[in-house]
Design a protein around this motif. Structure first.
Motif, PDB file in Angstrom:
ATOM      1  N   TYR A   1      50.221  54.334  45.993  1.00 47.85           N
ATOM      2  CA  TYR A   1      51.202  55.413  45.858  1.00 47.85           C
ATOM      3  C   TYR A   1      50.676  56.535  44.961  1.00 47.85           C
ATOM      4  CZ  TYR A   1      55.125  53.056  48.153  1.00 47.85           C
ATOM      5  OH  TYR A   1      55.967  52.484  49.071  1.00 47.85           O
ATOM      6  N   ARG A   2      50.036  56.164  43.871  1.00 50.72           N
ATOM      7  CA  ARG A   2      49.503  57.178  42.961  1.00 50.72           C
ATOM      8  C   ARG A   2      48.418  58.013  43.648  1.00 50.72           C
ATOM      9  NH1 ARG A   2      50.425  56.633  37.425  1.00 50.72           N
ATOM     10  NH2 ARG A   2      51.666  54.808  36.811  1.00 50.72           N
ATOM     11  N   THR A   3      47.593  57.358  44.439  1.00 51.15           N
ATOM     12  CA  THR A   3      46.546  58.059  45.166  1.00 51.15           C
ATOM     13  C   THR A   3      47.147  59.029  46.175  1.00 51.15           C
ATOM     14  OG1 THR A   3      45.088  56.128  44.930  1.00 51.15           O
ATOM     15  CG2 THR A   3      44.492  57.747  46.602  1.00 51.15           C
ATOM     16  N   LEU A   4      48.228  58.596  46.836  1.00 49.56           N
ATOM     17  CA  LEU A   4      48.913  59.478  47.784  1.00 49.56           C
ATOM     18  C   LEU A   4      49.513  60.687  47.071  1.00 49.56           C
ATOM     19  CD1 LEU A   4      49.945  59.948  50.690  1.00 49.56           C
ATOM     20  CD2 LEU A   4      51.984  58.630  50.064  1.00 49.56           C
ATOM     21  N   ALA A   5      50.151  60.434  45.930  1.00 53.66           N
ATOM     22  CA  ALA A   5      50.767  61.524  45.170  1.00 53.66           C
ATOM     23  C   ALA A   5      49.729  62.530  44.682  1.00 53.66           C
ATOM     24  CB  ALA A   5      51.550  60.962  43.990  1.00 53.66           C
ATOM     25  N   ALA A   6      48.516  62.051  44.432  1.00 55.76           N
ATOM     26  CA  ALA A   6      47.446  62.933  43.961  1.00 55.76           C
ATOM     27  C   ALA A   6      46.803  63.726  45.092  1.00 55.76           C
ATOM     28  CB  ALA A   6      46.374  62.106  43.237  1.00 55.76           C
ATOM     29  N   GLY A   7      47.267  63.499  46.315  1.00 56.62           N
ATOM     30  CA  GLY A   7      46.720  64.229  47.453  1.00 56.62           C
ATOM     31  C   GLY A   7      45.401  63.694  47.954  1.00 56.62           C
ATOM     32  N   GLN A   8      45.033  62.479  47.553  1.00 61.04           N
ATOM     33  CA  GLN A   8      43.754  61.905  47.962  1.00 61.04           C
ATOM     34  C   GLN A   8      43.859  61.039  49.205  1.00 61.04           C
ATOM     35  OE1 GLN A   8      43.208  60.417  43.693  1.00 61.04           O
ATOM     36  NE2 GLN A   8      41.098  60.872  44.257  1.00 61.04           N
ATOM     37  N   SER A   9      45.073  60.719  49.620  1.00 62.23           N
ATOM     38  CA  SER A   9      45.282  59.883  50.801  1.00 62.23           C
ATOM     39  C   SER A   9      46.149  60.610  51.812  1.00 62.23           C
ATOM     40  CB  SER A   9      45.937  58.552  50.404  1.00 62.23           C
ATOM     41  OG  SER A   9      45.091  57.772  49.599  1.00 62.23           O
ATOM     42  N   ASP A  10      46.132  60.109  53.038  1.00 67.70           N
ATOM     43  CA  ASP A  10      46.927  60.694  54.122  1.00 67.70           C
ATOM     44  C   ASP A  10      47.845  59.623  54.709  1.00 67.70           C
ATOM     45  OD1 ASP A  10      45.681  63.423  54.358  1.00 67.70           O
ATOM     46  OD2 ASP A  10      43.902  62.180  54.674  1.00 67.70           O
ATOM     47  N   ASN A  11      49.108  59.985  54.895  1.00 66.63           N
ATOM     48  CA  ASN A  11      50.090  59.055  55.440  1.00 66.63           C
ATOM     49  C   ASN A  11      51.008  59.807  56.416  1.00 66.63           C
ATOM     50  OD1 ASN A  11      51.337  56.085  54.423  1.00 66.63           O
ATOM     51  ND2 ASN A  11      52.752  57.387  55.548  1.00 66.63           N
ATOM     52  N   PRO A  12      50.523  60.081  57.639  1.00 65.26           N
ATOM     53  CA  PRO A  12      51.344  60.818  58.606  1.00 65.26           C
ATOM     54  C   PRO A  12      52.598  60.038  58.993  1.00 65.26           C
ATOM     55  CG  PRO A  12      49.038  60.719  59.284  1.00 65.26           C
ATOM     56  CD  PRO A  12      49.195  59.756  58.156  1.00 65.26           C
ATOM     57  N   ARG A  13      53.538  60.746  59.553  1.00 66.58           N
ATOM     58  CA  ARG A  13      54.784  60.142  60.008  1.00 66.58           C
ATOM     59  C   ARG A  13      54.502  59.120  61.114  1.00 66.58           C
ATOM     60  NH1 ARG A  13      60.055  63.825  61.461  1.00 66.58           N
ATOM     61  NH2 ARG A  13      61.409  62.215  62.341  1.00 66.58           N
ATOM     62  N   LYS A  14      55.221  58.000  61.076  1.00 66.42           N
ATOM     63  CA  LYS A  14      54.990  56.946  62.053  1.00 66.42           C
ATOM     64  C   LYS A  14      55.543  57.344  63.422  1.00 66.42           C
ATOM     65  CE  LYS A  14      57.321  53.740  59.919  1.00 66.42           C
ATOM     66  NZ  LYS A  14      57.976  52.455  59.591  1.00 66.42           N
ATOM     67  N   LEU A  15      54.928  56.768  64.459  1.00 66.39           N
ATOM     68  CA  LEU A  15      55.397  56.954  65.826  1.00 66.39           C
ATOM     69  C   LEU A  15      56.250  55.762  66.227  1.00 66.39           C
ATOM     70  CD1 LEU A  15      52.095  58.179  67.530  1.00 66.39           C
ATOM     71  CD2 LEU A  15      53.996  59.579  66.718  1.00 66.39           C
ATOM     72  N   THR A  16      57.306  56.025  66.971  1.00 61.58           N
ATOM     73  CA  THR A  16      58.237  54.973  67.360  1.00 61.58           C
ATOM     74  C   THR A  16      58.488  55.015  68.857  1.00 61.58           C
ATOM     75  OG1 THR A  16      59.368  55.244  65.234  1.00 61.58           O
ATOM     76  CG2 THR A  16      60.512  53.969  66.911  1.00 61.58           C
ATOM     77  N   VAL A  17      58.529  53.839  69.462  1.00 60.08           N
ATOM     78  CA  VAL A  17      58.880  53.704  70.869  1.00 60.08           C
ATOM     79  C   VAL A  17      59.960  52.631  70.970  1.00 60.08           C
ATOM     80  CG1 VAL A  17      58.108  53.009  73.170  1.00 60.08           C
ATOM     81  CG2 VAL A  17      56.618  54.390  71.728  1.00 60.08           C
ATOM     82  N   LYS A  18      61.083  52.985  71.613  1.00 60.23           N
ATOM     83  CA  LYS A  18      62.181  52.039  71.777  1.00 60.23           C
ATOM     84  C   LYS A  18      62.817  52.264  73.145  1.00 60.23           C
ATOM     85  CE  LYS A  18      66.084  50.119  69.181  1.00 60.23           C
ATOM     86  NZ  LYS A  18      66.902  50.240  67.940  1.00 60.23           N
TER      87      LYS A  18
END
Length: 335
Positions: free
Chosen positions: A40-57
């Motif tokens: 989480y800290r790495t994400l907050a620092a802008g060092q990681s990428d976490n795009p929005r998830k894709l969903t199929v239902k």
């Protein structure tokens, strides 16, 4: 220690880690918490990428599938997680659930491992809940209630105690005998001197609780309303067990990700199909750039939807431990 030195097979093969391989790896709750928090800290620092998830239902709602792509900028790992659940209208015993995580080393460009993600999720999710509780609970919080005894409920109390050792009263609510036994067994394994209290009057227990963690399945009749929450209470939604009023009447709303909440939290929407705005996200809180609680008496609703960067970090940690212990099967998938 770099990822490619200890994890990546340099001949280009893929290490496949089965459910059994991962079950044999010993990891402490503190190690899990630290790994997830770092992600989480790495994400907050802008060092990681976490795009929005894709969903199929499908239209009839009998199954749901998710695909999540992410990159850990500290571990230099790219990963794809898939999740598929079939039989959503069936009882828990008749449902089918498969989730996998594929890791790639972004320094060497080689595959790291592909693994069953069941244990990763069973550890990551309660760890995130514990971090939410540590940051959002009232300073005087002494009582915790867990709703549900499924996969996510069984380790909730041990992780809460690891993050908040000041907790005194530990309650849980459930109806499945195997789940009830599992909750007791997990707490005894990690905290042999503590005994959880099985409650039957959920409304009364909710009124007594400083922290409520709802992990029940979709078939649960449990739905704690906002008027059952005491001043200063923290309500964490993981699965089911909280009524929408706990979100819409909260003094403050925290989420692991507002974008993810908009995708997976639609069952908590109001009559117009709307969700309230999120006041702050957990990564910013852990990074120290935002404050979770602003008053000891405000009622906080926290939404734990999980982010793939935490799966990546924890999955990579398991891949390291597996490589050190010689676990898994190396497959020449691309030969």
């Amino acid at each position: 220690m770099t990822s490619q030195d200890t994890v990546t097979p340099h001949d280009g093969t893929l290490r496949v880690l089965s459910t059994g391989d991962l079950a044999g790896i010993d990891i402490t709750l503190t190690d899990v918490l630290d790994t997830v928090e770092q992600a989480y800290r790495t994400l907050a620092a802008g060092q990681s990428d976490n795009p929005r998830k894709l969903t199929v239902k499908p239209a009839d709602g009998h199954s749901v599938s998710y695909a999540m792509l992410g990159r850990d900028g500290v571990r230099n790992v790219v990963a794809i997680k898939t999740s598929y659940k079939h039989g959503l209208r069936e009882s828990r015993e008749r449902q089918h659930y498969y989730t996998t995580l594929s890791l790639y080393d972004d320094v060497t460009g080689l595959p790291v491992a592909m693994m069953d993600c069941g244990r990763i999720g069973s550890l990551r999710t309660p760890a995130v809940t514990a971090l939410l509780a540590r940051e959002c609970a009232s300073p005087d919080a002494r009582t915790a209630l867990v709703i549900g005894t499924g996969t996510q409920g069984r380790l909730a109390l041990p992780f809460l105690l690891t993050a908040l050792p000041r907790l005194e009263r530990l309650m849980f609510s459930g109806t499945h005998p195997d789940g009830i036994a599992a909750v007791r067994d997990q707490l005894a394994r990690h905290f042999p001197d503590r005994e959880p209290e099985l409650v039957t009057d959920l409304d009364r227990a909710a009124q007594d609780a400083d922290i409520i963690v709802a992990t029940a399945g979709g078939h649960t009749p449990a739905a704690v309303e906002a008027d059952r929450l005491r001043p200063g209470a923290l309500a964490v939604l993981v699965g089911h067990g909280l009524a929408p009023s706990t979100l819409h009447r909260a003094d403050r709303v925290i989420a692991t990700s507002e974008a993810q909440m908009q995708v997976t939290g639609t069952d908590m929407a109001d009559a117009d199909g709307r969700l309230p705005a999120v006041d702050v996200e957990l990564p910013a809180v852990l990074a120290g750039t935002a404050t979770a609680r602003t008053s000891p008496t405000e009622r906080i609703f926290a939404y734990n939807s999980g982010l793939v960067v935490t799966d990546i970090a924890l999955g990579h940690r398991f891949a390291q431990l597996a490589a050190e212990q010689g676990l898994g099967t190396e497959v020449a998938l691309w030969r």
